[in-house]
Structure formats: structure tokens, C-alpha cells
Design a protein around this motif. Structure first.
Motif, mmCIF file in Angstrom:
data_model
loop_
_atom_site.group_PDB
_atom_site.id
_atom_site.type_symbol
_atom_site.label_atom_id
_atom_site.label_comp_id
_atom_site.label_asym_id
_atom_site.label_seq_id
_atom_site.Cartn_x
_atom_site.Cartn_y
_atom_site.Cartn_z
ATOM 1 N N ARG A 1 0.755 -1.170 0.026
ATOM 2 C CA ARG A 1 0.074 0.143 0.221
ATOM 3 C C ARG A 1 0.863 1.204 0.076
ATOM 4 O O ARG A 1 0.334 2.326 -0.491
ATOM 5 C CB ARG A 1 -0.897 0.063 1.303
ATOM 6 N N ARG A 2 2.090 1.153 0.565
ATOM 7 C CA ARG A 2 2.980 2.378 0.352
ATOM 8 C C ARG A 2 3.326 2.771 -0.997
ATOM 9 O O ARG A 2 3.729 3.702 -1.396
ATOM 10 C CB ARG A 2 4.081 1.995 1.495
ATOM 11 N N MET B 1 -3.959 5.146 -2.729
ATOM 12 C CA MET B 1 -5.510 5.060 -3.255
ATOM 13 C C MET B 1 -6.200 6.408 -2.722
ATOM 14 O O MET B 1 -6.009 6.737 -1.754
ATOM 15 C CB MET B 1 -6.059 3.778 -2.607
ATOM 16 N N PHE C 1 -10.203 7.530 -2.127
ATOM 17 C CA PHE C 1 -11.643 6.879 -2.323
ATOM 18 C C PHE C 1 -12.699 7.677 -2.786
ATOM 19 O O PHE C 1 -12.632 8.915 -3.150
ATOM 20 C CB PHE C 1 -11.884 6.597 -0.817
ATOM 21 N N ASN D 1 -12.095 11.483 2.296
ATOM 22 C CA ASN D 1 -11.679 11.245 3.640
ATOM 23 C C ASN D 1 -10.650 11.711 4.341
ATOM 24 O O ASN D 1 -9.675 10.918 5.064
ATOM 25 C CB ASN D 1 -11.783 9.491 3.561
ATOM 26 N N PRO D 2 -10.642 12.801 4.390
ATOM 27 C CA PRO D 2 -9.409 13.507 5.174
ATOM 28 C C PRO D 2 -9.421 13.069 6.575
ATOM 29 O O PRO D 2 -10.440 13.009 7.242
ATOM 30 C CB PRO D 2 -9.478 15.014 4.995
ATOM 31 N N PHE D 3 -8.150 13.052 7.401
ATOM 32 C CA PHE D 3 -8.381 12.831 8.947
ATOM 33 C C PHE D 3 -8.713 14.230 9.733
ATOM 34 O O PHE D 3 -8.520 15.143 8.982
ATOM 35 C CB PHE D 3 -7.065 12.537 9.123
ATOM 36 N N LYS E 1 -7.460 16.038 11.341
ATOM 37 C CA LYS E 1 -6.279 16.774 11.775
ATOM 38 C C LYS E 1 -6.168 18.322 11.109
ATOM 39 O O LYS E 1 -7.162 18.407 9.922
ATOM 40 C CB LYS E 1 -5.221 15.801 11.510
ATOM 41 N N TRP F 1 1.364 13.296 7.961
ATOM 42 C CA TRP F 1 1.157 11.887 8.751
ATOM 43 C C TRP F 1 1.789 10.770 8.232
ATOM 44 O O TRP F 1 2.522 10.143 9.005
ATOM 45 C CB TRP F 1 -0.296 11.901 8.870
ATOM 46 N N ALA F 2 1.446 10.386 6.810
ATOM 47 C CA ALA F 2 2.081 9.052 6.508
ATOM 48 C C ALA F 2 3.584 9.199 6.216
ATOM 49 O O ALA F 2 4.302 8.271 6.718
ATOM 50 C CB ALA F 2 1.377 8.810 5.069
ATOM 51 N N ASN G 1 5.198 8.716 9.615
ATOM 52 C CA ASN G 1 4.847 7.280 9.814
ATOM 53 C C ASN G 1 6.189 6.324 9.166
ATOM 54 O O ASN G 1 6.696 5.391 9.810
ATOM 55 C CB ASN G 1 3.941 6.517 9.343
ATOM 56 N N ARG H 1 -2.212 13.742 -0.292
ATOM 57 C CA ARG H 1 -1.863 12.990 0.926
ATOM 58 C C ARG H 1 -1.337 11.742 0.224
ATOM 59 O O ARG H 1 -0.297 11.042 0.737
ATOM 60 C CB ARG H 1 -3.167 12.662 1.784
ATOM 61 N N ALA H 2 -1.826 11.247 -0.677
ATOM 62 C CA ALA H 2 -1.251 9.777 -1.534
ATOM 63 C C ALA H 2 -0.019 10.061 -2.229
ATOM 64 O O ALA H 2 0.826 9.429 -2.225
ATOM 65 C CB ALA H 2 -2.449 9.118 -2.362
ATOM 66 N N ILE I 1 3.974 10.344 -0.186
ATOM 67 C CA ILE I 1 4.600 9.202 0.189
ATOM 68 C C ILE I 1 5.375 8.667 -1.333
ATOM 69 O O ILE I 1 5.886 7.519 -1.191
ATOM 70 C CB ILE I 1 4.192 8.178 0.898
#
Lengths: 299, 310
Positions: free
Chosen positions: B140-141, B145, B147, B151-153, B155, B163-164, B167, B214-215, B218
């Protein structure tokens, strides 16, 4: 007709609450007028000398309840996470109801078990060990002869609070939208990162509210605490000394009154208990409703 | 796509010793961004003279006889198709035809769906996505994806992007990374002065672009878009489509869409899915978008794209 029935039921509830509050306060009024607010911190309790003070009980109540809160919150949240996020479906179906059943055990039975099983075990193993390892901290003093102690009472309360925190936090975690968790997982987050980054932050207020509801339960518990706390009457730094809480004192002495003032003093304890309990519940509700707004508006 | 409940994630994600080896191999292959194609990866379109959009492109996904079922219910009949690098591939078809199921299977998002079972093989740069040693998190990294519903967090805008990378330990120059991602998603100018504001205060279209940012933050290899514009207004839809074109040179994009015009406008290759006689999703036709819309080989495709069905 149905409307009337429901309205009457609601009305009766309010009347009962008002009546209880009135009776408790009016019963306590001789003690209130005699001792004033000083009652809260004076710690001498000598019914035959007409001297009463709630300090020691208030202290033990707070100590046992906060100890239960401190232990039960991490345990309950962990169980909630396990049941909502980690456990396979089959295990959830078994463990979940078991946890809820733990909440259904009558407190007198927990008290009995505390006296017969938990207290000797704590006295022989837990307390000496804690004293050995952490004895330089005054709260971990020398173990007493019976194991009936503030510490044991805190443990029994922990057992009573865990199911509340566990089932409430499980429901909270299950309410975190699947899309949010998927969104986090799709960014290459591990399960633990999803929990830490998305699930816990978006439920934190609710978890706090759940812990406070558990605290309310612990503050008011009488029977189980009275059984295992040992009924001492002096302030001690050590958790391993006996003590007594507001509720435990009430239940111990309500049937063996020395004089009228004694009864009024017990009522005064009830007033304190009532105020603490209502406050805890109000705070929990305020936090929970703020959570409701937060998840809706996320502001 | 909402999934009934918080189902358990049944497949292991522990990093076994073999996982590292596989993911490292994947990384080596995918970091070679310039289109170096080996003969074996070269697209083969036997019925064509080489004018296809796929010609000469590396194969990113090679689905071989992939079928999916949820419990006893079959969702996708065995399909075989290749998805090529730096193209936009659209999956179209009526509701329930398995296109979202296929999309979510590409980065193992279906693993958490109770009863999910996949047969056949999905090869990603030659590696079986469902291989026993493969780390789902690493998959997944690499394969991001977006959606259907933004669907933002809950935050801040900044933290949604950061965030990602945090991580994954990509903490160096995080501010630059966030800015780059927001610029890539054509959102920077709109939010640069309020990065600390909550992301949920953005409009729907902005939220969806934030999810794209966001996607890409990373730096994945592939972007899977599940009806990314279906909940948006026409202007936001257009912004997303322009964004896809801008991202195409750097990413391989697979998009599920109900909107045939969107597929025709944006995609290089289009796969048409439909339901077979047993109401199981199946791949009817997969070809260059122009061919699917102008000269479809199958009458079912023609009926669908001309609006006579669905």
C-alpha cells in the motif's frame, strides 16, 4: 394515553431525585450547621464524643477511586482496542459478552471474593513485592497482617471499572468511520499506526468520558469496598494500611447509630458523596457531548 | 464503498524475513522511474499493428485469471488484463460489476472485508501482490489509493499530508514535502496560508485534492482512484481530471468511474466490465479508450457506451 404514562414515569423520576436530595440534605443539616465546611478536612470520627470529620474518608475515597481509574483506564482501553480492532471475529463474540458479564457481578460477591481470595493473595505476594521494589516511596509501606487495605479496595474497584471502560471504549472505536481507517491504511500505515494516528485521536474525548463514568462508579461503591478496605480510622501515607471510604463508612455504621448527631454526620457523608457523584457525571457528560460535536464538525 | 463493519484484518502483516527481500526488490524496480522496458515487459497486443497506447510500455499490473468472491458470493469472474506504466487506465461499467472490487484488490484493501477470497494472480512488477512473503503495508505504500468519498483525517491540513511521511520515517524536509504534495495536487495556492486549519473545513473538492496530495506525499508508484469525482461538483471534477493528466508522467493511474465522459476524456486505456448471466462481474472488453468508445468490438460495450444499457 401512552403519552400520559410516559410523562408520569418521567415525572416520578424527577420527584424521586428531588425527594432523595431533600431528605439527604435535611437529614444532614444538624451536622452541617454544627461542623460547617470544616467537616470536609477534619479527620477525627468519634461518635461517642460527638466529634465527626470526613477528611480521612474523603481521602481514602479519592485514593481508592483514582487508583482504580489509573489502573482501569489503560486496561479497559486495551481491551476495547482488542475487541474492536485486533481480535478475530470468534474471539470477540466470546470475550465481549464476558467482559459485560463482569460488570453484572453483584458487588457484594466481588467483596466476598476480595476478602477470601484477593486480600490474602495481595497481602502475601503483591504488597511485599511492591514494598521490596518501590518501598522507598511512602505509599508502598510494609504489608499489614490481613491484606484488608486501601490498596486491595483499589484493586476491587479496578475490577469493577474495567468492564465499563472496556465496553464503552470498544463501542467508541467501532464508531470510527471505516473510510478513515481505510484512508490511513491505504497510505501504507501499519495497524498500530492507524490506531495511534486515527482511531485514538478521534475518540479521545469519549475515552475520557468513559473513564470518568467509571470513576463515578468507583466513588459511590460501598459494599465491595467496605468488605476489603479494613475499616481503619487514621490517615496513612501507605496504601497497604486499612482505611474507610465515604460510602463504606455509611454502610458500616448506618445500622449502629450512637446518637442523633451520628446520623446527621452520616447524612453529611451522603451529601458529599452525592455532590462528587453528580459532578463527575456532569463532567463526563460535558466531555461526551463535546465529543459529539467534534466528530460531527471536527472543529 | 462502505464496508459494513470494522472487520478483523485476518491476513498477517508481520515483517517476516522474506518480506524484506521482496519489498527491497520491488523498490529497486520502481525507483527506476524512466521507462526502461525489457522485451519481456513489452506490451503485446497480438491483434494490432503497434499503434496502441500500451505499445512499448512497461507492465505495472499483470492480472492473471483473477477472480474474487465474498463468502459464497462471487463478485468477479476470472479476468486477465495488464495495466501499463504512466497511462491512465479507466475501469467502467454498471454498478456491481466488480470494478471497484478489482481496484481494491490491487493494493489489498479488500483484505479486511470478511469472507474476501481472491483466486488467480496479481503481479505487480512481476511480484505476486498476494504472495505469502509480501508485506501488505509495503504494497500500500507503493500503491496509493484515493476513495470515492473524500476522507481527510480530523487533523490540520498540514498534518493530513505529513502523517504518512512521518510514519515512514521521511521526516527530513517535511515542510518541503508537504508543499510539493500540495502543489502536485493543485491545492497549494488555496491553502498555503492556512495549513494549520482543520482539513474538514475545506470544500469537498478541496478535500478530495487533499486526499490526492496525501497519497502522492509518500511518492507511490501507482495511484488507484475509486470514483474520485463522483461526490464532487463539475468544476471540482474538472480540477481532478486536470490533476490526473498532470500526474500521469510520474504515476501509473487506475481510475474507477461511473462517468463515461470522464473515462473518454481522461483515460488512455479503458476496461469495460459488466455482469454475466449469473450476475457475476466480468471483464467484457479492454482496449485503448478511443477504440472502446468509437469502435467497440463487443455489442455489450457498444450498448453501454452509447447509453443503450445501464
Amino acid at each position: 394515553m401512552l403519552y400520559g404514562l410516559c410523562a408520569v414515569a418521567g415525572l416520578i423520576t424527577m420527584v424521586v431525585i428531588a425527594e432523595v436530595v431533600y431528605q439527604v440534605v435535611s437529614g444532614a443539616s444538624p451536622a452541617i450547621s454544627r461542623f460547617g465546611l470544616g467537616f470536609l478536612w477534619h479527620s477525627t470520627w468519634k461518635p461517642n464524643f460527638f466529634v465527626f470529620g470526613a477528611g480521612e474518608m474523603l481521602f481514602a475515597t479519592l485514593v481508592t477511586s483514582l487508583m482504580a481509574l489509573a489502573l482501569a483506564t489503560p486496561i479497559g482501553v486495551s481491551i476495547g482496542l482488542f475487541l474492536s480492532m485486533l481480535a478475530p471475529r470468534g474471539i470477540r463474540g466470546v470475550v465481549g459478552p464476558l467482559i459485560e458479564m463482569l460488570a453484572a457481578i453483584p458487588s457484594v460477591i466481588l467483596g466476598l471474593w476480595g476478602v477470601i481470595v484477593l486480600a490474602p493473595f495481595v497481602q502475601q505476594h503483591v504488597e511485599p513485592w511492591l514494598h521490596g521494589v518501590l518501598g522507598f516511596i511512602p505509599i508502598f509501606g510494609v504489608a499489614q497482617t490481613t491484606g484488608l487495605s486501601v490498596f486491595t479496595a483499589g484493586l476491587v474497584l479496578t475490577i469493577m471499572v474495567v468492564p465499563i471502560v472496556a465496553s464503552l471504549s470498544r463501542d467508541l472505536f467501532l464508531s470510527v468511520p471505516r473510510e478513515l481507517q481505510d484512508g490511513a491504511a491505504a497510505l501504507g500505515a501499519t495497524r498500530w499506526e492507524v490506531i495511534r494516528g486515527v482511531v485514538l485521536p478521534s475518540t479521545s474525548s469519549g475515552v475520557i468520558a468513559a473513564a470518568l463514568l467509571g470513576l463515578g462508579r468507583a466513588l459511590g461503591e460501598a459494599v465491595a469496598v467496605a468488605a476489603v478496605i479494613g475499616g481503619g480510622s487514621a490517615l496513612h501515607a501507605s496504601l497497604f494500611q486499612p482505611g474507610t471510604t465515604l460510602a463504606a463508612r455509611l454502610i458500616d455504621e448506618i445500622t449502629s447509630l450512637d446518637n442523633k448527631l451520628h446520623l446527621a454526620a452520616l447524612f453529611y457523608l451522603a451529601v458529599i458523596l452525592l455532590v462528587i457523584g453528580v459532578l463527575t457525571n456532569l463532567i463526563a457528560q460535558a466531555i461526551a457531548s463535546r465529543l459529539g460535536n467534534q466528530t460531527m464538525l471536527a472543529r | 464503498m462502505t464496508l459494513g463493519d470494522g472487520g478483523p484484518i485476518t491476513l498477517g502483516e508481520g515483517a517476516s524475513s522474506g518480506t524484506e527481500v521482496v519489498s527491497r526488490r520491488v523498490r529497486i524496480q520502481t525507483t527506476a522511474r524512466p521507462q526502461t522496458t525489457t522485451p519481456s515487459q513489452r506490451a503485446t497486443s497480438p491483434d494490432r499493428d503497434g499503434a496502441s497506447a500500451a505499445t512499448g510500455r512497461a507492465v505495472v499490473f499483470d492480472a492473471r485469471g483473477v477472480s474474487v468472491s465474498y463468502g459464497a458470493k462471487r463478485a468477479l469472474a476470472p479476468i486477465t488484463m495488464k495495466i501499463y506504466r504512466n497511462l491512465i487506465t479507466a475501469l467502467i461499467g454498471p454498478s456491481g460489476c466488480g470494478k471497484t472490487t478489482l481496484l481494491r484488490s490491487l493494493n489489498r484493501m479488500n483484505d479486511s472485508v470478511p469472507g474476501f477470497k481472491l483466486e488467480g494472480q496479481i503481479l505487480y512488477h512481476g511480484h505476486d501482490v498476494y504472495g505469502s512473503a509480501v508485506n501488505r503495508v509495503e504494497v500500500r505504500r507503493r500503491i496509493g489509493m484515493v476513495f470515492q468519498k473524500p476522507n481527510p483525517f480530523p487533523k490540520s491540513i498540514y498534518d493530513n499530508i505529513a502523517w504518512a511521511p512521518r510514519n515512514l520515517g521521511l521526516k527530513q524536509d517535511l515542510d518541503e514535502r508537504v508543499e510539493r504534495a500540495l502543489r502536485d495536487a493543485a491545492l497549494w495556492d488555496e491553502v498555503k496560508d492556512r495549513l494549520r486549519d482543520p482539513a474538514l473545513g475545506l470544500s469537498g473538492g478541496q478535500q478530495q485534492r487533499l486526499c490526492i496530495a496525501r497519497a502522492v506525499a509518500i511518492e507511490p508508484d501507482v495511484l488507484l482512484l475509486d470514483e474520485p469525482a463522483s461526490a464532487l461538483d463539475p468544476i471540482s471534477t474538472l480540477a481532478i481530471e486536470e490533476l490526473m493528466q498532470a500526474l500521469k508522467p510520474r504515476y501509473t493511474i487506475v481510475i474507477v468511474t461511473h462517468n463515461m465522459q470522464q473515462a473518454a476524456r481522461t483515460a488512455d486505456r479503458t476496461a469495460f466490465f459488466s455482469l454475466d448471466d449469473n450476475r457475476v462481474g466480468t471483464l467484457i472488453e479492454y482496449d485503448d479508450t478511443e477504440k472502446i468508445f468509437m469502435r467497440p468490438a463487443d455489442t455489450r460495450t457498444r450498448d453501454y457506451v452509447t447509453g443503450r444499457f445501464g
